[in-house]
Every structure is written in C-alpha cells, then in structure tokens.
Write an enzyme that holds these catalytic residues in place. Sequence first.
Site, PDB file in Angstrom:
ATOM      1  N   THR A 215     -17.885  57.428  40.761  1.00 37.27           N
ATOM      2  CA  THR A 215     -17.085  56.910  39.651  1.00 37.27           C
ATOM      3  C   THR A 215     -17.954  56.906  38.413  1.00 37.27           C
ATOM      4  O   THR A 215     -18.910  56.123  38.307  1.00 37.27           O
ATOM      5  CB  THR A 215     -16.571  55.498  39.951  1.00 37.27           C
TER       6      THR A 215
ATOM      7  N   LYS B 237      -8.884  57.022  37.849  1.00 32.87           N
ATOM      8  CA  LYS B 237      -9.655  55.980  38.535  1.00 32.87           C
ATOM      9  C   LYS B 237      -9.877  54.772  37.638  1.00 32.87           C
ATOM     10  O   LYS B 237      -9.674  53.625  38.061  1.00 32.87           O
ATOM     11  CB  LYS B 237     -10.997  56.553  39.001  1.00 32.87           C
TER      12      LYS B 237
ATOM     13  N   LYS C  70     -18.801  47.524  36.540  1.00 35.32           N
ATOM     14  CA  LYS C  70     -19.129  48.884  36.097  1.00 35.32           C
ATOM     15  C   LYS C  70     -17.869  49.655  35.716  1.00 35.32           C
ATOM     16  O   LYS C  70     -17.800  50.281  34.646  1.00 35.32           O
ATOM     17  CB  LYS C  70     -19.870  49.619  37.209  1.00 35.32           C
TER      18      LYS C  70
END
Length: 337
Positions: free
Chosen positions: A106, A181, A256
């Site tokens: 990611t 995502k 994050k």
Amino acid sequence: MSDTQQTLPRLGFIGMGNMGGPMAANLVAAGYTVTGYDPVPAAAERAAAAGVRMAGTGAEAVAQADVVITMLPTGRHVLNALSGDGDTPGLLAAADGDTLFLECSTISVDDATTAHALMLETGHRGLDAPVSGGVVGAEAGTLTFMVGGAAEDFAAALPVLEVMGGRVVHCGGPGAGQAAKICNNMILGVSMIAVSEAFVLGEELGLSHQALFDVASAASGQCWALTTNCPVPGPVPASPANRDYRPGFAAALMAKDLGLAADALDSTGVSAELGRRAGEIYRNLTESGGGGEDFSAIINTIRANSTQPGPAGSAGVAGTASQRTAGQQPAEQSGTA
C-alpha cells in the site's frame, strides 16, 4: 517436478512479513514454485517452513521468475527495491525481460505510477495490486485485490491473484488500484471511529454491547467495522477485541493509509473533513504508543477521553466509562483523540 509445476509460472516474492508470508504460503500450497526474500531472519524462517525457497538477496529471488510479487512497507522501500540502492542491484535489473511485476504494497498513487513507469522503461510489465483483508485474509486466501494496470496484464495475473484472494477487481489503469485502496480505507477508518463512539455512547446510556450490536448489525448502521471487526468483545467472537486487540490490521497501518489519503486529498483539492480528522486520530494513537494494537482499539481512547456527565448516576445501568475501563490501557498509552 510435477506436470502442474512445469506449466505454472515461476514466482519471485519480496517481503515475507505478516501479510507476504501467508500469501506466499498459499501460493506454495497451490502448487507454485515460489522463491522469496526477506531481510528479517524470523520472517525468512517462517516462509521457508511453509515451502518457500528462500534466496540470499532480492535480486537472486527474481532472477528466474516469470512473475514477481512485492509486499513492502512504504513507497520508498518499493522504489528502492525496484531500482536498487548503491551497489545493490534492483529487482528490475535482475529480472529477465518482460517479467510481470505485481506490486501489492500500500503506497501512494504517485509512487505507484512512478513504479509502473520504471517497469515499462526497463522492458517489464506491471500492476499495482494492493490488498484489503488483513492478516486473517492473507492466511485464509480471502484477500480483496484492487488492481491497476493494462487489461492484458490483469488477465495474465488473475490466476495468481485468485489463489491469494477471494475477490479481485480491475479498477482501471496504473495507480487505480492504489486509489481504490486509500478510498476504501478512508471509509474504514471513519466508520470504525463512528462505531466505537456509538458503543461508548451506548454504554453511558445503559445499553449492553449485545443489544446495540443486534440492532445496528441489522439496521442502517450495519458496516464491516461493526459486523466483522466489532470493537467490543462478545458480539463477534473472531474480532480482535476478544484477544486484547492484537492486530488483524494495526492502528499504525491505518494511520499510514489515512496519511496517504490525506496526501491525495491535498493533491486533488477534495474537501473531506471526516477523512482528515480520522487520520489525525489514528496518528495520535500511533504516536502515543498504541500503533501495535488493532485499529479497533481506538474505542479505548474514546472512553479515556470521555468525561462523566454532570448528575450522579446519569450514566445509567452500564456505569461510567472510568468505572468500566479500570485496569485497561491508560490514556497516555492509548493516545489522545
């Protein structure tokens, strides 16, 4: 070697951590020959025990691969691994021409598109294919893959991705998988905070956890954060709340991902007050020492920051937040919201 192994593509896998290790193990179990690399000895040992052929360097792991999968912490790690760092050869230089790279970390959309351009410039093909589903999904092979890249490359990668995932979605061109995502995880971060706030409010109003769950899970409040990753113990036995918030998806990773979403909001000019605030809340939790807990542990911060209403006894039969959380993690460890 069996006929099946001869017909399956050879796989290189870089990153044998909590997610990559189980993903690689599922590929081995499906009959693929997987050569892996991880600099952490414990991760490498676990992967080897699962049947992954461990190499001494990343370059060695991809040298004979038809498909290379990367699962690394940040965009910087991904770009350094692809291009090399100092005297260390990069994965792109070490791989045979026309290797298909599946970048499953990611990272930001900008880093994903940069990585894709590097792959094309060096004669390779590439997809960004981040995942959702956490460690449980990685172990069970039920991850959701959000994939960006060319349609023909997606078709070539699909059999490999389907071994590791229960759902694989082609979202568009390069970077589209990462875009999906961060949008998905912005929804998840906001919804977990909302669910946690509702449970703490329910406690103060005298509702049992089970009663609120039974109503909301079958009404308009239904969402994944409630029905699968419920932040209170009891209603969903498999949720991390029942094992002291040991992570399926760590709060630090949520911080994050919400940071990546905030970067995308800045670059696009989109107004998203809840998404930005959720990022601040999870960043505070992580910086205060709670990043290793599951992201549903945010409910403990909400309790710790809640003040007792004025009239004595107004918290109802459930008691006050301070009474219920005696012995739980103190506010200075849980973080502040």
